[in-house]
Scaffold this active site. Structure first.
Site, PDB file in Angstrom:
ATOM      1  N   SER A  29       0.811  -1.183   0.026  1.00  0.00           N
ATOM      2  CA  SER A  29       0.062  -0.098  -0.156  1.00  0.00           C
ATOM      3  C   SER A  29       0.980   1.376  -0.056  1.00  0.00           C
ATOM      4  O   SER A  29       2.119   1.174   0.039  1.00  0.00           O
ATOM      5  CB  SER A  29      -0.911  -0.054   1.214  1.00  0.00           C
ATOM      6  OG  SER A  29      -0.120   0.023   2.330  1.00  0.00           O
ATOM      7  N   TYR A  30       0.250   2.331  -0.187  1.00  0.00           N
ATOM      8  CA  TYR A  30       0.970   3.508  -0.100  1.00  0.00           C
ATOM      9  C   TYR A  30       1.698   3.812   1.057  1.00  0.00           C
ATOM     10  O   TYR A  30       1.537   3.920   2.235  1.00  0.00           O
ATOM     11  CB  TYR A  30      -0.253   4.646  -0.132  1.00  0.00           C
ATOM     12  CG  TYR A  30       0.425   6.242  -0.643  1.00  0.00           C
ATOM     13  CD1 TYR A  30       1.171   6.260  -1.693  1.00  0.00           C
ATOM     14  CD2 TYR A  30       0.398   7.240   0.308  1.00  0.00           C
ATOM     15  CE1 TYR A  30       1.635   7.643  -2.006  1.00  0.00           C
ATOM     16  CE2 TYR A  30       0.906   8.430  -0.133  1.00  0.00           C
ATOM     17  CZ  TYR A  30       1.752   8.526  -1.197  1.00  0.00           C
ATOM     18  OH  TYR A  30       2.188   9.924  -1.422  1.00  0.00           O
TER      19      TYR A  30
END
Length: 653
Positions: A380-381
């Site tokens: 994820s980010y």
């Protein structure tokens, strides 16, 4: 004309029907255009019933991956005017826009930079103090001109613009740069922003079908920071460099720049402060007692409850008293359940610190690797302040992805059998979830593999159970002096089975019974001395920066690397941070004139103001002006006391 009217009214749910019936043919086109601007939907191409959409990402790989996901692999690729930024074409359906012909392209970070005009740009063109209020302009550099022209070309033939830049302040600012360019070519664009935290099929489709509007407040905060950094950096850097060259002409030949940054200096200050604590440390000698006894094959070392004394004569006096009657009596046996907590979900600061301390990879490189893993859809980010999983995040699905691993697959399956049980923290930026794996990645190599493995192990560990053990503490009394022995028996390793970075070991001790008496094998006086604090590690420096509000989770690594590049600090062979002469001199110089530029309060106040801008609580221009005024005061004092300032700097060169 009749067909166009019907098509228009269908697209707008006949909201404008009463108005259209009252209009003449001559004014109909004007009405259509006005209604088009009022609508939240784009006009469709009447011949194809397809909405023409331009999507812009922050990097080419993101644009490519988003195109493949939304287009389900049916992607047509053509060249942009920049060879590094392709254009990907797909056909995709949207829940409100309808059927879309979408072109996806990208930028390479910021399109524009702030700079001074020609009257103030050159170092000798003005006095450094003039730069606090000199006019500045926003320009597109030569490297970005082809990207800009691609955006203009694509925007002219589109009805909708969707921003797919990174979902943080910086990404929002880049998004508004894209909006500025595209609107200059097509003012009628209907503009949206896709909000996503990972590049997976589910996340990208969810972002596409839940479009929001761009947030100008976030972009404004970045504009304030950029303008302030330009003014402060240029004014102080020119002042420091030019004045130092007057005193040390040989520095002119090396083109050495004494740079200033409102985050660089506090970062340097933390390193210098620890160095000075170490240099000024005066060791103190201490003395202590210990009791040794071997029982059932185990060596038991009992430590003095007083810990230590700084007077040798006092310690020897107590030792003499103990030796008068050195029989030991067990006075207390206590066994307590101990818990070693599993880690909380991974935010950016914890990630940077963990990779630095556990994998010996510096924070800048770690973030570069994390960005690449994110762009390729593996995690994820990576820029997030959140350390608790939101309820809507499907932890079962993400755990399921890891069961094929020969290394941690069985552990993942155990979590699925028991149900994920995260140990959530209490921080959330309300933008992105904690860093977590989004895909199984068996083919990574090198540092990419090591960083990904740490993220997976951390994710699985925080979903498991805490480790459980029992600690036994035994106190003995030897002629009124108390000594203590502790042992640990681990009952359930739980998360420690997967989280190899945490250590918790059994420590076996002999068994004793209450009131048991024994004669120690030896009672000894030991001595030692207090030791100076160690130089900071990068992990410790990041922790201090976070604590005092210097930079953000996204910029800590960048600021550390900058002070390294400027040779203000270096790294020792054991990866500790050591200030060099120029760095120490700059800190000493400003301390000398009474302005502690190396202390965090000025930059910390700015970071709070920037957040207030994001929250809509403060006006950007007022924040910028107030900050300029505060730093201008410091600059004027620097000029007034420059002899004392630079005497301190030169002494350390």
């Amino acid at each position: 004309m009749t067909y166009i009217c019907k098509q228009f009214l269908t697209n707008y749910n006949q909201k404008c029907l009463p108005l259209v019936r009252r209009q003449s043919s001559a004014s109909l086109w004007s009405l259509l255009l006005n209604c088009r601007n009022l609508s939240s939907h784009a006009i469709t191409d009447s011949s194809t019933s397809m909405v023409r959409v331009l999507s812009v990402a922050e990097k080419n790989d993101v644009a490519k991956n988003v195109a493949n996901i939304l287009g389900r692999g049916a992607v047509r690729t053509r060249e942009g005017l920049s060879k590094f930024n392709k254009v990907y074409e797909i056909t995709v359906g949207h829940n409100t826009l309808g059927n879309c012909n979408m072109s996806l392209t990208s930028v390479c970070g910021h399109l524009f930079n702030y700079d001074f005009g020609t009257q103030h740009k050159k170092w000798w063109s003005c006095e450094p103090k003039d730069l606090f209020w000199a006019p500045i302009e926003q320009t597109c550099g030569d490297n970005n001109q082809r990207i800009k022209q691609t955006l203009i070309r694509e925007a002219k033939r589109c009805d909708v613009l969707i921003i797919w830049t990174d979902c943080d302040r910086e990404g929002e600012n880049i998004g508004f740069e894209v909006i500025t360019v595209c609107r200059s070519a097509n003012p009628r664009l209907n503009i949206f922003r896709a909000h996503f935290s990972e590049i997976t099929v589910e996340a990208i489709n969810r972002a596409f079908n839940n479009l929001i509007r761009p947030n100008k407040k976030l972009a404004d905060a970045v504009d304030v920071r950029q303008k302030l950094d330009l003014r402060l950096g240029a004014a102080f850097t020119r002042f420091l460099t030019l004045e130092l060259q007057k005193l040390r002409p040989e520095l002119r030949d090396t083109k050495h720049v004494v740079s200033y940054g409102s985050c660089q200096f506090p970062t340097l200050g933390f390193v210098v402060d620890r160095h000075k604590q170490r240099e000024n440390f005066v060791p103190q000698k201490f003395w202590s007692l210990e009791v040794n006894y071997k029982k059932n094959g185990f060596n038991a070392k009992f430590h003095w409850k007083r810990v230590r004394l700084f007077c040798e004569l006092s310690c020897l006096a107590i030792m003499s008293k103990v030796m008068d009657n050195f029989e030991a009596i067990v006075t207390n046996i206590q066994t307590k359940r101990r818990t070693k907590w599993r880690p909380q979900p991974l935010d950016t600061v914890t990630f940077e610190r963990s990779v630095s301390s556990k994998l010996k990879i510096n924070a800048k490189k770690a973030m570069a690797i994390a960005e690449k893993l994110y762009t390729n859809g593996f995690i994820s980010y990576p820029r997030t302040e959140t350390n608790k999983f939101p309820p809507e995040l499907n932890l079962v699905n993400y755990t399921q992805l890891q069961i094929d691993s020969p290394i941690w697959g069985q552990f993942a399956q155990r979590i699925l059998n028991n149900g994920p049980n995260p140990r959530n923290g209490n921080k959330s930026d309300n933008a992105h979830p904690p860093i977590h794996p989004t895909k199984y990645a068996p083919n990574l190599t090198g540092d990419d593999k090591r960083v990904y493995e740490l993220i997976v192990r951390h994710f699985l560990a925080c979903l498991d159970k805490d480790a459980v053990g029992f600690e036994t503490t035994i106190d003995i009394c030897v002629n009124e002096e108390i000594f203590s022995l502790s042992g640990l028996r681990i009952e359930e390793k739980n998360y420690l089975e997967i989280y190899i970075y945490d250590k918790w070991s059994d420590k076996e001790i002999p068994q004793f019974s209450q009131n048991e008496r024994f004669i120690p094998d030896s009672i000894e006086v030991t001595d030692g001395q207090t030791t100076a604090p160690e130089l900071l590690t990068e992990s410790q420096l990041i922790a201090l920066m976070e604590k005092h509000g210097i930079g953000t989770d996204a910029t800590h690594a960048e600021h550390i690397e900058k002070v390294k590049e400027r040779k203000y600090i270096t790294e020792t062979p054991d990866r500790r941070l050591k200030p060099e002469g120029l760095g120490i001199g700059l800190v000493d110089g400003y301390d000398e004139i009474g302005y502690q530029m190396s202390k965090p309060h000025l930059r910390s106040a700015l970071e709070k103001d920037l957040q207030a801008i994001c929250d809509g609580l403060k006006n950007p221009e007022i924040v910028l002006n107030n900050q300029i005024i505060e730093y201008e005061k410091v600059f004027k004092e620097s000029l007034k006391h420059k002899n004392r300032l630079f005497d301190a700097v030169v002494r350390k060169l």
